[in-house]
Design a protein around this motif. Structure first.
Motif, PDB file in Angstrom:
ATOM      1  N   ALA A 127       0.825  -1.281   0.041  1.00  0.00           N
ATOM      2  CA  ALA A 127      -0.053  -0.057   0.008  1.00  0.00           C
ATOM      3  C   ALA A 127       0.777   1.345   0.048  1.00  0.00           C
ATOM      4  CB  ALA A 127      -0.846  -0.073   1.005  1.00  0.00           C
ATOM      5  N   ALA A 128       1.849   1.459   0.791  1.00  0.00           N
ATOM      6  CA  ALA A 128       2.995   2.479   0.948  1.00  0.00           C
ATOM      7  C   ALA A 128       3.648   2.681  -0.367  1.00  0.00           C
ATOM      8  CB  ALA A 128       3.600   2.354   2.200  1.00  0.00           C
ATOM      9  N   GLY A 129       3.981   1.451  -0.756  1.00  0.00           N
ATOM     10  CA  GLY A 129       4.820   1.429  -1.976  1.00  0.00           C
ATOM     11  C   GLY A 129       3.953   1.910  -3.430  1.00  0.00           C
ATOM     12  N   LEU A 130       2.737   1.551  -3.454  1.00  0.00           N
ATOM     13  CA  LEU A 130       2.137   1.933  -4.483  1.00  0.00           C
ATOM     14  C   LEU A 130       1.441   3.453  -4.272  1.00  0.00           C
ATOM     15  CD1 LEU A 130      -0.429  -1.195  -4.717  1.00  0.00           C
ATOM     16  CD2 LEU A 130       1.317  -0.353  -6.676  1.00  0.00           C
ATOM     17  N   PHE A 131       1.261   3.668  -3.187  1.00  0.00           N
ATOM     18  CA  PHE A 131       0.805   5.158  -2.867  1.00  0.00           C
ATOM     19  C   PHE A 131       2.037   6.201  -3.099  1.00  0.00           C
ATOM     20  CE2 PHE A 131       0.880   8.750   0.065  1.00  0.00           C
ATOM     21  CZ  PHE A 131      -0.521   9.270  -0.217  1.00  0.00           C
ATOM     22  N   ALA A 132       3.388   5.658  -2.902  1.00  0.00           N
ATOM     23  CA  ALA A 132       4.756   6.521  -3.190  1.00  0.00           C
ATOM     24  C   ALA A 132       4.676   6.546  -4.846  1.00  0.00           C
ATOM     25  CB  ALA A 132       5.816   6.007  -2.845  1.00  0.00           C
ATOM     26  N   VAL A 133       4.405   5.620  -5.246  1.00  0.00           N
ATOM     27  CA  VAL A 133       4.465   5.254  -7.018  1.00  0.00           C
ATOM     28  C   VAL A 133       3.580   6.417  -7.751  1.00  0.00           C
ATOM     29  CG1 VAL A 133       4.380   4.157  -8.894  1.00  0.00           C
ATOM     30  CG2 VAL A 133       5.691   3.431  -6.950  1.00  0.00           C
ATOM     31  N   ALA A 186       8.908  -0.448   3.062  1.00  0.00           N
ATOM     32  CA  ALA A 186       8.968  -0.088   1.605  1.00  0.00           C
ATOM     33  C   ALA A 186       9.617   1.347   1.346  1.00  0.00           C
ATOM     34  CB  ALA A 186       7.511  -0.134   1.129  1.00  0.00           C
ATOM     35  N   GLN A 187       9.537   2.228   2.214  1.00  0.00           N
ATOM     36  CA  GLN A 187       9.759   3.517   2.168  1.00  0.00           C
ATOM     37  C   GLN A 187      11.408   3.313   2.106  1.00  0.00           C
ATOM     38  OE1 GLN A 187       7.744   5.963   4.704  1.00  0.00           O
ATOM     39  NE2 GLN A 187       5.938   6.146   3.386  1.00  0.00           N
ATOM     40  N   VAL A 188      12.023   2.668   3.095  1.00  0.00           N
ATOM     41  CA  VAL A 188      13.434   2.791   3.183  1.00  0.00           C
ATOM     42  C   VAL A 188      14.234   2.072   2.332  1.00  0.00           C
ATOM     43  CG1 VAL A 188      15.152   2.134   4.803  1.00  0.00           C
ATOM     44  CG2 VAL A 188      13.305   3.379   5.920  1.00  0.00           C
ATOM     45  N   THR A 189      13.505   0.806   1.809  1.00  0.00           N
ATOM     46  CA  THR A 189      14.518   0.291   0.931  1.00  0.00           C
ATOM     47  C   THR A 189      13.951   0.763  -0.600  1.00  0.00           C
ATOM     48  OG1 THR A 189      12.683  -1.569   0.930  1.00  0.00           O
ATOM     49  CG2 THR A 189      14.894  -1.988   2.361  1.00  0.00           C
ATOM     50  N   GLN A 190      12.929   1.196  -0.805  1.00  0.00           N
ATOM     51  CA  GLN A 190      12.544   1.858  -1.891  1.00  0.00           C
ATOM     52  C   GLN A 190      12.170   0.598  -2.922  1.00  0.00           C
ATOM     53  OE1 GLN A 190      14.452   5.199  -3.400  1.00  0.00           O
ATOM     54  NE2 GLN A 190      13.955   6.284  -1.488  1.00  0.00           N
TER      55      GLN A 190
END
Lengths: 287, 328
Positions: free
Chosen positions: B80-86, B238-242
């Motif tokens: 969720a956080a990854g998709l949100f960031a993308v 997700a945010q730290v390892t991207q």
């Protein structure tokens, strides 16, 4: 029609393997109330020893298979006496931790001695030859697996239902304290049952190497599968394990044939549905 | 699970000094930062794992919900956080909220079914949920990148001020602050009525039902809260390892988190921290020293703890003092 028969044959053979490996787990969980995550380790030990005997020592499959089973039993006996006996009294979480530690030790030992590659168990020519069933040809091995599976359930039924040992075992499952109070040597029953379960797991591991390949991480890889059989069948129930193993074997095979892309989702979906409706399994007793 | 006793946890301070534990925690984190400046990525991973194990402690240690599927919520938070960031924004803090909400939502929905089961059945159900999530992420290749992992996460500076750097300094402090805040909240929760009620349910669901506690609803609530924290941990990862890979849903992750928790001692928040730090450090050192046989060492350690420290490593000081003073 032939698709249906294919699914049935493969599914039943797969289910028999699941049954042989899981039945010991189910009985130890029902009898000793121990969550033995290391159970798959006995299948690994049996398979690894048989592999070593065939590949490195040049023994024939017919000799190596029973020796593999014997090795698993020979390991199970002292383990039960020295380690498991203490684990019985632990809380659930400590049991999980202890048996997972044992699993790690088994994996690391096999990994150290035989490496982390696939441990092949080449079938003898007799079993590798194919048989014509009319609608398809399949290796004789599958039929032998089904035959052995039936023999195991028949043997277990005779043992549990018709012998003095079986009576004592059932008494111990029903009520440990009372069984012990009327003079049944429950310690011996535990050891014998544990070794029997380990031996059957090794047998299933060796015969099922075609379907569940033997390698060092085997106990962790298939642990969930074996536990699902126990959960669906109900702890401590042999007929439950048998029905559950066959049903799950056929279900898993069918989803692989029919919905290849979504097999796992469908499989686990069915498990969730079933366990939500019957939390104690098919014939489970309430804990 | 009935070996714990229902003692009042209100007065739990180390050696009677308030906030000594927190002070030690901060000191250790600052010390580690200066002692191992080249291992910040690993230290950050430990901190994220601590958060996941804390979530498990809330679910398992407090409420007594046996689960081997905490990775389901962790992974959902990560995706969720990854998709949100993308797709939406690379701002980290809103991403955290999205991850936590996603984890909590999954925990709530699955919890409605799961919290009716117990024991082995419950464990199997939690594993099944994580497996299904794993397969869905694997199959939804267009959205999640499937087995290749979700790529293209670009993070903006934290709160618009602190840029993520290559060495991972910002990541380390960012993760620590989040973990520390959650830790304080959980510590508060442990003494709050909800925490006490969860402990009661852990000890005896029947008695709690008898005195009028809505057991099922409390369990769903605890599971949802735990899911939110696990989702938060996933979002941080997700945010730290991207990068988000399918591994976030793996069974091994759930199992390792459980081992770390039991190793440290369940039901006590410091146990979750100590267990995680020790397990991951031993794992790291053993794997570096002997890449093939490190599992042997882990197995021995796990067995040793079970047999000699059945209440977990957090119990070590008490066990040692008892040993020194002679058993009384």
């Amino acid at each position: 029609m032939s698709l249906f028969l294919n699914i049935l044959i493969d599914g039943i053979a797969y289910g028999m393997i699941l049954f042989m490996i899981s039945v010991g787990l189910s009985v130890t969980m029902g009898l000793m109330r121990v969550i033995n995550l290391a159970h798959g380790g006995f299948a690994l030990v049996g398979g690894a020893v048989a592999h070593w005997l065939i590949i490195a020592q040049g023994l024939s499959f017919w000799l190596a298979a029973p020796l593999g089973v014997a090795a698993a039993v020979a390991l199970a006996w002292p383990l039960e006496r020295l380690i498991y006996r203490r684990i019985y009294g632990f809380g659930d979480l400590q049991q999980v931790l202890a048996t997972i530690g044992l699993t790690f030790l088994m994996i690391a030992t096999v990994n150290r001695l035989l490496g982390s590659t696939l441990l092949a168990l080449p079938l003898p020519e007799l079993l590798a030859q194919s048989v014509d069933l009319g609608f398809r040809t399949l290796p004789l091995h599958r039929l032998v697996v089904i035959g052995v599976g039936l023999a195991v359930i028949a043997g277990l039924w005779l043992l549990i239902d018709r012998t003095r040992f079986g009576i004592r075992l059932r008494a111990a499952v029903d009520n440990r304290a009372t069984a012990s109070a009327i003079g049944i040597n429950t310690g011996l029953i535990y050891s014998a049952t544990f070794c029997l379960g380990a031996g059957l797991a090794a047998l299933g591991g060796i015969l099922g190497a075609e379907m569940l390949p033997i390698e060092a991480y085997y106990p962790l890889r298939y642990m969930v599968l074996f536990l699902i059989v126990v959960a669906v069948g109900g702890m401590g129930s042999i007929s439950g394990s048998f029905t559950a193993a066959l049903g799950l074997g056929i279900l898993d095979t069918a989803t692989r044939y029919l919905v290849p892309g979504f097999g796992t989702i469908f499989f686990y979906g069915c498990i969730i549905l079933f366990l939500a409706l019957r939390p104690n399994g098919l014939w489970g007793r309430t804990a | 699970m009935s070996d714990t006793t229902l003692t009042p946890k209100r007065t739990r301070t180390i050696a009677g000094i308030p906030f000594l534990g927190e002070a030690i925690l901060i000191a250790v984190v600052i010390g580690a930062y200066f002692l191992f400046p080249y291992n910040l990525a690993f230290l950050t991973r430990i901190l994220i794992m601590v958060l996941l194990v804390l979530s498990l402690d809330l679910v398992l240690g407090f409420a007594g919900i046996a689960t081997l599927g905490q990775a389901a919520m962790y992974g959902t938070g990560a995706y969720a956080a990854g998709l949100f960031a993308v797709h939406v924004t690379g701002a980290p803090l809103p991403g955290l909220v999205v991850g936590a909400v996603a984890g909590a939502a999954l925990a709530f929905l699955s919890g409605l079914v799961l919290m009716r089961a117990k024991g082995l059945t419950l464990i199997m159900l939690t594993i099944a949920v994580a497996s299904i999530c794993h397969e869905i992420a694997n199959k939804a290749r267009d959205v999640t990148g499937g087995a290749d992992g979700l790529r293209g996460i670009r993070m903006e500076p934290v709160a618009g001020l602190f840029e993520f750097d290559f060495i991972g300094k910002t990541a380390y402090w960012y993760v620590f602050v989040v973990v520390f805040v959650v830790f304080l909240l959980l510590k508060r929760l442990a003494n709050a009525p909800l925490g006490q009620s969860l402990r009661g349910i852990h000890e005896s669901p029947e008695r709690m039902a008898a005195i009028g506690a809505p057991v099922y609803r409390r369990l769903v609530l605890a599971y949802t809260l735990g899911g939110g924290i696990a989702g938060l941990a996933g979002a941080l990862a997700a945010q730290v390892t991207q990068l988000v890979s399918l591994e976030v849903y793996s069974f091994n992750l759930s199992a390792e988190a459980l081992i770390m928790l039991i190793l440290g001692g369940t039901g006590r928040l410091y146990g979750a921290i100590i267990g995680t730090v020790i397990f991951m450090t031993v794992h790291h050192v053993a794997a570096a020293a002997d890449p093939f046989n490190w599992l042997f060492l882990i197995g021995l350690m796990v067995l040793g703890v079970v047999f000699f420290l059945p209440k977990g490593l957090a119990h070590l000081p008490t066990a040692l003092t008892r040993l020194v003073r002679g058993r009384t």
